[in-house]
Design a protein around this motif. Structure first.
Motif, PDB file in Angstrom:
ATOM      1  N   VAL A 166       0.847  -1.185   0.000  1.00 33.74           N
ATOM      2  CA  VAL A 166       0.000   0.000   0.000  1.00 33.74           C
ATOM      3  C   VAL A 166       0.890   1.245   0.000  1.00 33.74           C
ATOM      4  CG1 VAL A 166      -0.136   0.098   2.535  1.00 33.74           C
ATOM      5  CG2 VAL A 166      -1.989   1.060   1.159  1.00 33.74           C
ATOM      6  N   GLU A 167       0.412   2.321  -0.584  1.00 33.13           N
ATOM      7  CA  GLU A 167       1.168   3.572  -0.541  1.00 33.13           C
ATOM      8  C   GLU A 167       1.249   4.062   0.916  1.00 33.13           C
ATOM      9  OE1 GLU A 167       2.655   5.131  -3.170  1.00 33.13           O
ATOM     10  OE2 GLU A 167       2.090   3.302  -4.239  1.00 33.13           O
ATOM     11  N   PRO A 168       2.323   4.764   1.265  1.00 34.17           N
ATOM     12  CA  PRO A 168       2.451   5.247   2.647  1.00 34.17           C
ATOM     13  C   PRO A 168       1.217   6.014   3.127  1.00 34.17           C
ATOM     14  CG  PRO A 168       4.527   5.530   1.515  1.00 34.17           C
ATOM     15  CD  PRO A 168       3.541   5.068   0.477  1.00 34.17           C
ATOM     16  N   SER A 169       0.596   6.759   2.217  1.00 33.51           N
ATOM     17  CA  SER A 169      -0.586   7.538   2.598  1.00 33.51           C
ATOM     18  C   SER A 169      -1.786   6.657   2.947  1.00 33.51           C
ATOM     19  CB  SER A 169      -0.974   8.491   1.465  1.00 33.51           C
ATOM     20  OG  SER A 169      -1.282   7.757   0.288  1.00 33.51           O
ATOM     21  N   GLY A 170      -1.729   5.385   2.536  1.00 36.51           N
ATOM     22  CA  GLY A 170      -2.851   4.488   2.790  1.00 36.51           C
ATOM     23  C   GLY A 170      -2.619   3.495   3.909  1.00 36.51           C
ATOM     24  N   CYS A 171      -1.438   3.533   4.526  1.00 34.11           N
ATOM     25  CA  CYS A 171      -1.125   2.495   5.513  1.00 34.11           C
ATOM     26  C   CYS A 171      -1.960   2.637   6.782  1.00 34.11           C
ATOM     27  CB  CYS A 171       0.369   2.463   5.825  1.00 34.11           C
ATOM     28  SG  CYS A 171       0.993   3.850   6.779  1.00 34.11           S
ATOM     29  N   VAL A 172      -2.273   3.878   7.185  1.00 38.46           N
ATOM     30  CA  VAL A 172      -3.079   4.070   8.387  1.00 38.46           C
ATOM     31  C   VAL A 172      -4.476   3.488   8.190  1.00 38.46           C
ATOM     32  CG1 VAL A 172      -4.212   5.777   9.859  1.00 38.46           C
ATOM     33  CG2 VAL A 172      -1.815   6.092   9.211  1.00 38.46           C
ATOM     34  N   GLY A 173      -5.066   3.777   7.036  1.00 36.54           N
ATOM     35  CA  GLY A 173      -6.403   3.266   6.752  1.00 36.54           C
ATOM     36  C   GLY A 173      -6.459   1.756   6.726  1.00 36.54           C
ATOM     37  N   SER A 213       4.657   5.608  13.354  1.00 37.62           N
ATOM     38  CA  SER A 213       4.242   6.663  14.279  1.00 37.62           C
ATOM     39  C   SER A 213       2.817   7.102  13.990  1.00 37.62           C
ATOM     40  CB  SER A 213       5.195   7.860  14.170  1.00 37.62           C
ATOM     41  OG  SER A 213       6.501   7.503  14.572  1.00 37.62           O
ATOM     42  N   GLU A 214       2.487   7.240  12.701  1.00 38.62           N
ATOM     43  CA  GLU A 214       1.146   7.674  12.314  1.00 38.62           C
ATOM     44  C   GLU A 214       0.094   6.615  12.638  1.00 38.62           C
ATOM     45  OE1 GLU A 214       1.663   8.518   8.193  1.00 38.62           O
ATOM     46  OE2 GLU A 214       2.729  10.413   8.543  1.00 38.62           O
ATOM     47  N   GLU A 218      -3.007   6.872  15.411  1.00 36.43           N
ATOM     48  CA  GLU A 218      -4.400   6.680  15.000  1.00 36.43           C
ATOM     49  C   GLU A 218      -5.063   5.539  15.774  1.00 36.43           C
ATOM     50  OE1 GLU A 218      -8.021   7.101  13.084  1.00 36.43           O
ATOM     51  OE2 GLU A 218      -6.301   8.468  13.038  1.00 36.43           O
ATOM     52  N   LEU A 219      -4.319   4.455  15.994  1.00 38.14           N
ATOM     53  CA  LEU A 219      -4.906   3.286  16.647  1.00 38.14           C
ATOM     54  C   LEU A 219      -4.819   3.365  18.167  1.00 38.14           C
ATOM     55  CD1 LEU A 219      -3.621   0.353  14.385  1.00 38.14           C
ATOM     56  CD2 LEU A 219      -5.732   1.679  14.184  1.00 38.14           C
ATOM     57  N   GLY A 220      -4.053   4.341  18.660  1.00 42.24           N
ATOM     58  CA  GLY A 220      -3.925   4.498  20.096  1.00 42.24           C
ATOM     59  C   GLY A 220      -3.143   3.382  20.758  1.00 42.24           C
ATOM     60  N   ILE A 221      -2.082   2.922  20.095  1.00 41.19           N
ATOM     61  CA  ILE A 221      -1.253   1.853  20.656  1.00 41.19           C
ATOM     62  C   ILE A 221       0.187   2.335  20.763  1.00 41.19           C
ATOM     63  CG2 ILE A 221      -2.717  -0.012  19.790  1.00 41.19           C
ATOM     64  CD1 ILE A 221      -0.738  -0.410  17.498  1.00 41.19           C
ATOM     65  N   PRO A 222       0.957   1.823  21.717  1.00 36.10           N
ATOM     66  CA  PRO A 222       2.370   2.209  21.828  1.00 36.10           C
ATOM     67  C   PRO A 222       3.177   1.651  20.662  1.00 36.10           C
ATOM     68  CG  PRO A 222       1.830   0.493  23.420  1.00 36.10           C
ATOM     69  CD  PRO A 222       0.544   0.911  22.800  1.00 36.10           C
ATOM     70  N   GLU A 223       4.201   2.372  20.261  1.00 34.18           N
ATOM     71  CA  GLU A 223       5.000   1.944  19.113  1.00 34.18           C
ATOM     72  C   GLU A 223       5.666   0.590  19.355  1.00 34.18           C
ATOM     73  OE1 GLU A 223       7.602   4.853  17.468  1.00 34.18           O
ATOM     74  OE2 GLU A 223       5.990   6.318  17.142  1.00 34.18           O
ATOM     75  N   GLU A 224       5.915   0.233  20.622  1.00 34.59           N
ATOM     76  CA  GLU A 224       6.535  -1.055  20.920  1.00 34.59           C
ATOM     77  C   GLU A 224       5.642  -2.221  20.495  1.00 34.59           C
ATOM     78  OE1 GLU A 224       6.075   1.353  23.432  1.00 34.59           O
ATOM     79  OE2 GLU A 224       8.023   2.190  22.857  1.00 34.59           O
TER      80      GLU A 224
END
Length: 263
Positions: A166-173, A213-214, A218-224
């Motif tokens: 997926v494009e970087p702009s679509g990874c959060v979705g 990071s994004e 968005e998901l409210g989870i720690p990066e770890e």
């Protein structure tokens, strides 16, 4: 040629010597190669001020015989990866059940059921790149009644048309879709394949870290809790320095890939 077949020519030791391409399976000492890889992982982690036991090495055994995989397993390794469904289905039943298999190739919807039923110890699918394949995995996992399947979202950080993701702009979705709409899947992180000229293009790996990071915000989870799967034989040390938690090492452990000759 698929981009997943394009790992850089492997460097086998600290001297910088490059392995010869035509090495038979019998001539490969998988245990020694594995030890060398872990030594390099430890050094890269130390350089980056990281803890090396937080970095998983996935031994990618594409085109390699079961006997060689067993050699690496007998050296104490449990995480292995394959790129092709049929190859994984054929190999997995011949090997110990406590292996954690990672599927890292492009996955077509019609291959999902054979993969999941043929490899009960499939631990992770690293190459989810759209809603369709996520939905298919979710449905089949539910239908066969296995435990939730860990998946990673593959991101095309280099912008190359030859690469999936997926494009970087679509990874959060996509990550949000997996986490919220696919109850039989467990979102576990992001995966990418860097460009061939790894050392001069660290931005591919930096982009994946930015995506994490994004996604985590968005998901409210720690990066770890969000893994970064990046780095192969030619660039895994750089990937570790830039935050990788999951490196996919093929030819540096198993020797050069052995593809059938075309007529």
């Amino acid at each position: 040629m698929n981009d997943r077949e394009n790992e850089a020519k492997p460097i086998n030791d600290q001297t910088g010597h490059v392995s010869e391409p035509a090495m038979s399976a019998a001539a490969i000492d998988g245990a020694a190669a594995l030890r060398s890889v872990f030594q390099r992982v430890n050094q890269a982690a130390e350089k980056a001020g990281r803890v090396s036991d937080r970095i998983r090495v996935v031994a990618v055994s594409k085109t390699k015989p079961v006997s060689l995989i067993r050699q690496v397993y007998d050296a104490g390794h449990k995480s292995f990866g394959e790129n092709y469904v049929q190859e994984m289905i054929e190999k997995a039943p011949q090997l110990p059940e406590d292996i954690e298999w990672h599927f890292i190739g492009n996955l077509q919807s019609n291959k999902v059921k054979p993969l999941l039923t043929g490899v009960p110890n499939l631990a992770v699918v690293e190459s989810v790149d759209d809603d369709k394949i996520a939905n298919t995995l979710d449905r089949v996992v539910g239908n066969i009644g296995r435990k939730p399947l860990k998946v990673m979202v593959q991101v095309n950080t280099s912008g190359e048309e030859s690469k999936f993701g997926v494009e970087p702009s679509g990874c959060v979705g996509l990550a949000k879709h997996v986490k919220e709409a696919c109850l039989n899947l467990e979102f576990s992180g992001l995966m990418t394949i860097g460009m061939a000229d790894y050392t001069s293009t660290p931005e591919n790996f930096k982009m994946l870290a930015k995506c994490r990071s994004e996604v985590c915000k968005e998901l409210g989870i720690p990066e770890e809790q969000c893994e970064l799967s990046m780095g192969m034989s030619g660039d895994f040390e750089l990937a570790i320095e830039l935050g990788s938690t999951n490196v996919r090492i093929g030819s540096t452990i198993f020797g050069a890939r052995e593809y059938p000759k075309k007529n």
